[in-house]
Design a protein around this motif. Structure first.
Motif, PDB file in Angstrom:
ATOM      1  N   GLU A 105       0.832  -1.197   0.000  1.00 23.60           N
ATOM      2  CA  GLU A 105       0.000   0.000   0.000  1.00 23.60           C
ATOM      3  C   GLU A 105       0.874   1.258   0.000  1.00 23.60           C
ATOM      4  O   GLU A 105       1.773   1.399   0.828  1.00 23.60           O
ATOM      5  CB  GLU A 105      -0.921   0.016   1.229  1.00 23.60           C
ATOM      6  N   GLU A 106       0.600   2.158  -0.908  1.00 23.23           N
ATOM      7  CA  GLU A 106       1.386   3.389  -1.026  1.00 23.23           C
ATOM      8  C   GLU A 106       1.335   4.212   0.259  1.00 23.23           C
ATOM      9  O   GLU A 106       2.336   4.824   0.663  1.00 23.23           O
ATOM     10  CB  GLU A 106       0.836   4.212  -2.201  1.00 23.23           C
ATOM     11  N   SER A 107       0.174   4.206   0.916  1.00 24.14           N
ATOM     12  CA  SER A 107       0.006   5.010   2.129  1.00 24.14           C
ATOM     13  C   SER A 107       0.872   4.513   3.289  1.00 24.14           C
ATOM     14  O   SER A 107       1.146   5.248   4.233  1.00 24.14           O
ATOM     15  CB  SER A 107      -1.457   5.027   2.572  1.00 24.14           C
ATOM     16  N   PHE A 108       1.335   3.268   3.213  1.00 21.12           N
ATOM     17  CA  PHE A 108       2.170   2.711   4.288  1.00 21.12           C
ATOM     18  C   PHE A 108       3.613   3.213   4.201  1.00 21.12           C
ATOM     19  O   PHE A 108       4.329   3.259   5.203  1.00 21.12           O
ATOM     20  CB  PHE A 108       2.145   1.177   4.226  1.00 21.12           C
ATOM     21  N   GLU A 109       4.041   3.588   2.980  1.00 17.64           N
ATOM     22  CA  GLU A 109       5.399   4.100   2.765  1.00 17.64           C
ATOM     23  C   GLU A 109       6.443   3.105   3.303  1.00 17.64           C
ATOM     24  O   GLU A 109       7.276   3.434   4.151  1.00 17.64           O
ATOM     25  CB  GLU A 109       5.586   5.470   3.432  1.00 17.64           C
ATOM     26  N   ALA A 110       6.375   1.883   2.812  1.00 17.49           N
ATOM     27  CA  ALA A 110       7.231   0.800   3.312  1.00 17.49           C
ATOM     28  C   ALA A 110       8.713   1.116   3.162  1.00 17.49           C
ATOM     29  O   ALA A 110       9.140   1.741   2.190  1.00 17.49           O
ATOM     30  CB  ALA A 110       6.910  -0.497   2.571  1.00 17.49           C
ATOM     31  N   ASN A 111       9.494   0.683   4.152  1.00 17.93           N
ATOM     32  CA  ASN A 111      10.946   0.802   4.078  1.00 17.93           C
ATOM     33  C   ASN A 111      11.592  -0.546   4.416  1.00 17.93           C
ATOM     34  O   ASN A 111      10.894  -1.517   4.737  1.00 17.93           O
ATOM     35  CB  ASN A 111      11.465   1.925   4.992  1.00 17.93           C
ATOM     36  N   LEU A 112      12.909  -0.600   4.352  1.00 17.87           N
ATOM     37  CA  LEU A 112      13.633  -1.859   4.577  1.00 17.87           C
ATOM     38  C   LEU A 112      13.322  -2.496   5.923  1.00 17.87           C
ATOM     39  O   LEU A 112      13.197  -3.712   6.048  1.00 17.87           O
ATOM     40  CB  LEU A 112      15.143  -1.617   4.487  1.00 17.87           C
ATOM     41  N   ARG A 113      13.209  -1.671   6.964  1.00 19.00           N
ATOM     42  CA  ARG A 113      12.985  -2.218   8.305  1.00 19.00           C
ATOM     43  C   ARG A 113      11.617  -2.887   8.431  1.00 19.00           C
ATOM     44  O   ARG A 113      11.453  -3.822   9.210  1.00 19.00           O
ATOM     45  CB  ARG A 113      13.128  -1.121   9.367  1.00 19.00           C
ATOM     46  N   ASP A 114      10.656  -2.436   7.648  1.00 24.53           N
ATOM     47  CA  ASP A 114       9.341  -3.089   7.660  1.00 24.53           C
ATOM     48  C   ASP A 114       9.465  -4.523   7.142  1.00 24.53           C
ATOM     49  O   ASP A 114       8.854  -5.441   7.688  1.00 24.53           O
ATOM     50  CB  ASP A 114       8.343  -2.301   6.799  1.00 24.53           C
ATOM     51  N   TYR A 115      10.248  -4.696   6.096  1.00 23.40           N
ATOM     52  CA  TYR A 115      10.480  -6.043   5.553  1.00 23.40           C
ATOM     53  C   TYR A 115      11.274  -6.889   6.555  1.00 23.40           C
ATOM     54  O   TYR A 115      11.006  -8.072   6.743  1.00 23.40           O
ATOM     55  CB  TYR A 115      11.240  -5.958   4.229  1.00 23.40           C
ATOM     56  N   THR A 116      12.268  -6.246   7.196  1.00 20.68           N
ATOM     57  CA  THR A 116      13.102  -6.962   8.171  1.00 20.68           C
ATOM     58  C   THR A 116      12.258  -7.543   9.294  1.00 20.68           C
ATOM     59  O   THR A 116      12.453  -8.685   9.714  1.00 20.68           O
ATOM     60  CB  THR A 116      14.168  -6.016   8.771  1.00 20.68           C
ATOM     61  N   LYS A 117      11.319  -6.734   9.798  1.00 20.54           N
ATOM     62  CA  LYS A 117      10.467  -7.178  10.911  1.00 20.54           C
ATOM     63  C   LYS A 117       9.665  -8.421  10.538  1.00 20.54           C
ATOM     64  O   LYS A 117       9.538  -9.364  11.321  1.00 20.54           O
ATOM     65  CB  LYS A 117       9.503  -6.058  11.328  1.00 20.54           C
ATOM     66  N   ILE A 118       9.113  -8.435   9.327  1.00 20.94           N
ATOM     67  CA  ILE A 118       8.298  -9.583   8.899  1.00 20.94           C
ATOM     68  C   ILE A 118       9.175 -10.824   8.703  1.00 20.94           C
ATOM     69  O   ILE A 118       8.804 -11.929   9.113  1.00 20.94           O
ATOM     70  CB  ILE A 118       7.529  -9.254   7.608  1.00 20.94           C
ATOM     71  N   ILE A 119      10.349 -10.635   8.110  1.00 21.49           N
ATOM     72  CA  ILE A 119      11.275 -11.766   7.930  1.00 21.49           C
ATOM     73  C   ILE A 119      11.675 -12.334   9.288  1.00 21.49           C
ATOM     74  O   ILE A 119      11.711 -13.550   9.486  1.00 21.49           O
ATOM     75  CB  ILE A 119      12.518 -11.321   7.125  1.00 21.49           C
ATOM     76  N   HIS A 120      11.981 -11.446  10.231  1.00 22.36           N
ATOM     77  CA  HIS A 120      12.349 -11.878  11.589  1.00 22.36           C
ATOM     78  C   HIS A 120      11.211 -12.668  12.229  1.00 22.36           C
ATOM     79  O   HIS A 120      11.432 -13.699  12.876  1.00 22.36           O
ATOM     80  CB  HIS A 120      12.703 -10.660  12.436  1.00 22.36           C
ATOM     81  N   TYR A 121       9.994 -12.186  12.034  1.00 18.50           N
ATOM     82  CA  TYR A 121       8.815 -12.842  12.597  1.00 18.50           C
ATOM     83  C   TYR A 121       8.660 -14.254  12.033  1.00 18.50           C
ATOM     84  O   TYR A 121       8.400 -15.212  12.771  1.00 18.50           O
ATOM     85  CB  TYR A 121       7.569 -12.003  12.288  1.00 18.50           C
ATOM     86  N   TYR A 122       8.834 -14.391  10.720  1.00 20.89           N
ATOM     87  CA  TYR A 122       8.747 -15.718  10.084  1.00 20.89           C
ATOM     88  C   TYR A 122       9.893 -16.615  10.561  1.00 20.89           C
ATOM     89  O   TYR A 122       9.714 -17.810  10.776  1.00 20.89           O
ATOM     90  CB  TYR A 122       8.796 -15.589   8.564  1.00 20.89           C
ATOM     91  N   GLY A 123      11.068 -16.014  10.709  1.00 21.28           N
ATOM     92  CA  GLY A 123      12.229 -16.770  11.166  1.00 21.28           C
ATOM     93  C   GLY A 123      12.023 -17.364  12.544  1.00 21.28           C
ATOM     94  O   GLY A 123      12.450 -18.493  12.817  1.00 21.28           O
ATOM     95  N   LYS A 124      11.368 -16.609  13.424  1.00 22.08           N
ATOM     96  CA  LYS A 124      11.115 -17.095  14.789  1.00 22.08           C
ATOM     97  C   LYS A 124      10.308 -18.379  14.782  1.00 22.08           C
ATOM     98  O   LYS A 124      10.478 -19.249  15.623  1.00 22.08           O
ATOM     99  CB  LYS A 124      10.357 -16.037  15.609  1.00 22.08           C
ATOM    100  N   ASP A 125       9.375 -18.481  13.817  1.00 20.07           N
ATOM    101  CA  ASP A 125       8.515 -19.669  13.707  1.00 20.07           C
ATOM    102  C   ASP A 125       9.064 -20.700  12.718  1.00 20.07           C
ATOM    103  O   ASP A 125       8.363 -21.635  12.326  1.00 20.07           O
ATOM    104  CB  ASP A 125       7.100 -19.259  13.285  1.00 20.07           C
ATOM    105  N   ASN A 126      10.310 -20.482  12.276  1.00 20.45           N
ATOM    106  CA  ASN A 126      10.965 -21.415  11.347  1.00 20.45           C
ATOM    107  C   ASN A 126      10.237 -21.527  10.009  1.00 20.45           C
ATOM    108  O   ASN A 126      10.303 -22.562   9.333  1.00 20.45           O
ATOM    109  CB  ASN A 126      11.098 -22.800  11.996  1.00 20.45           C
ATOM    110  N   GLN A 127       9.538 -20.458   9.609  1.00 18.08           N
ATOM    111  CA  GLN A 127       8.841 -20.434   8.323  1.00 18.08           C
ATOM    112  C   GLN A 127       9.805 -19.866   7.266  1.00 18.08           C
ATOM    113  O   GLN A 127       9.661 -18.741   6.802  1.00 18.08           O
ATOM    114  CB  GLN A 127       7.571 -19.592   8.430  1.00 18.08           C
ATOM    115  N   LEU A 128      10.765 -20.685   6.897  1.00 21.61           N
ATOM    116  CA  LEU A 128      11.868 -20.229   6.052  1.00 21.61           C
ATOM    117  C   LEU A 128      11.418 -19.821   4.649  1.00 21.61           C
ATOM    118  O   LEU A 128      11.874 -18.812   4.110  1.00 21.61           O
ATOM    119  CB  LEU A 128      12.931 -21.334   5.951  1.00 21.61           C
ATOM    120  N   GLU A 129      10.514 -20.599   4.077  1.00 19.65           N
ATOM    121  CA  GLU A 129      10.048 -20.298   2.716  1.00 19.65           C
ATOM    122  C   GLU A 129       9.291 -18.977   2.669  1.00 19.65           C
ATOM    123  O   GLU A 129       9.474 -18.175   1.744  1.00 19.65           O
ATOM    124  CB  GLU A 129       9.135 -21.436   2.219  1.00 19.65           C
TER     125      GLU A 129
END
Length: 355
Positions: A105-129
């Motif tokens: 969403e354009e209104s969210f103005e996503a940056n690198l750290r937003d992606y990092t947080k989601i990757i970290h979250y998936y990593g915690k649950d071992n959702q590698l794919e």
């Protein structure tokens, strides 16, 4: 203004999701969740939170719901962050879906750290794919990986026990041409430790020391523990020395790991020296430390020396606990002198109490 909003709602409702304000026909659990929303939360945020709390698959998709919210209420980045924060605190099952949708969403103005947080979250649950998919989407949208996000990938694969993938991402970090920080090094060292290769982890630690970059105490402890478990006394001592050079004050656990390494290696003299050094430093030895010294004496079949060691401890007011007693009892059992020794120890204890 009200008429414009009604028209926008009507337009949006032509999509699969129909935005209908939440009424009273909801479950008690949903009412409770809605009642706990922060008082100061913006109205547009509360509106979408109510929809998410009461969402069900029959209503359409969560993406359509969020798309309708964007179309009708024009949220800002602050609104998105407010909603995500609340969903995370609630541990809501739709948190990740909302977070992923926000990225596009354009209104969210996503940056690198937003992606990092989601990757970290998936990593915690071992959702590698899932984590890899987010990274791929990030690259497709024109973002360039930095050291933080690549370190997150190293850490994720390290925890999952996938050494090769961790190494690949670590090499990518090096290709950035920037000085590596202690988190990047630490994540790779942990990957080697988990793969049963503490020597390679130690080499990276030496590389860090040469640059006066010091790892966190948890990395030193993990490396020390790895050497201790396999009875690599020399490795354990090297790491223990490095801990002190890094300015970390050793505690009873760290000292215990060094003594255990010498114990497993059957180096009783060095185990005893490490034990006495611990006491000189004012660190109270644990029962496990005493047990490790006894293990070393047993490996070298030094029963008399072990008994003298115990008598010295008794004289200094240090009582032997369950673990050390168990080592001693097992040793006597192997010698076939359990009953005789029990009588001697009982007599010793009685005479000690009388005196």
């Amino acid at each position: 203004m009200e008429e414009i909003v009604k028209e926008e709602v009507k337009e949006v409702n032509h999509r699969r999701f129909r935005w209908i304000e939440i009424g009273h026909n909801i479950t008690e659990e949903q009412k409770q969740a809605i009642s706990k929303l922060p008082f100061k939360m913006a109205k547009r945020c509360k509106a979408v939170m109510r929809q998410i709390i009461c969402f069900s698959a029959e209503k359409g998709s969560i993406s359509d719901l969020l798309g309708a919210w964007v179309k009708i209420m024009k949220p800002t980045r602050a609104d998105w962050l407010s909603v995500l924060k609340e969903l995370k605190e609630m541990d809501h099952p739709l948190y990740l879906k909302v977070a992923e949708h926000a990225l596009v969403e354009e209104s969210f103005e996503a940056n690198l750290r937003d992606y990092t947080k989601i990757i970290h979250y998936y990593g915690k649950d071992n959702q590698l794919e899932d984590a890899e998919n987010i990274l791929a989407a990030m690259k497709q949208r024109g973002f360039i990986c930095d050291q933080i996000i690549l370190t997150t990938m190293v850490h994720m694969y390290s925890k999952a026990g996938h050494l090769d993938q961790a190494k690949e991402y670590f090499e990518e970090i090096k290709l950035l041409g920037e000085p590596l920080d202690k988190r990047s090094y630490g994540s790779m060292i942990m990957a080697y430790i988990r793969a049963g290769m503490p020597e390679k982890g130690e080499k990276l630690l030496e590389e860090m020391d040469a640059q006066e970059i010091y790892a966190g105490s948890e990395v030193y402890k993990a490396l020390l523990r790895a050497y201790s478990r396999i009875g690599n006394a020399e490795g354990a001592q090297r790491v223990f020395d490095a801990i002190q050079v890094a300015g970390i004050i050793p505690d009873d656990k760290m000292c215990g790991l060094v003594i255990n390494a010498y114990g497993m290696a059957g180096q009783s003299q060095k185990a005893r020296i490490a034990f006495e050094n611990m006491r000189k430093a004012g660190i109270k030895p644990t029962d496990r430390c005493i047990a490790s010294v006894l293990v070393a004496y047993e490996k070298e079949n030094k029963l008399n020396t072990a008994l003298e060691f115990l008598i010295d401890l008794e004289r200094d007011g240090i009582m032997v606990g369950g673990e050390a007693s168990g080592i001693l009892a097992g040793w006597f059992r192997k010698l076939g002198v359990v009953e005789e020794v029990e009588l001697v120890l009982r007599d010793f204890a009685t005479s000690h109490q009388i005196s």
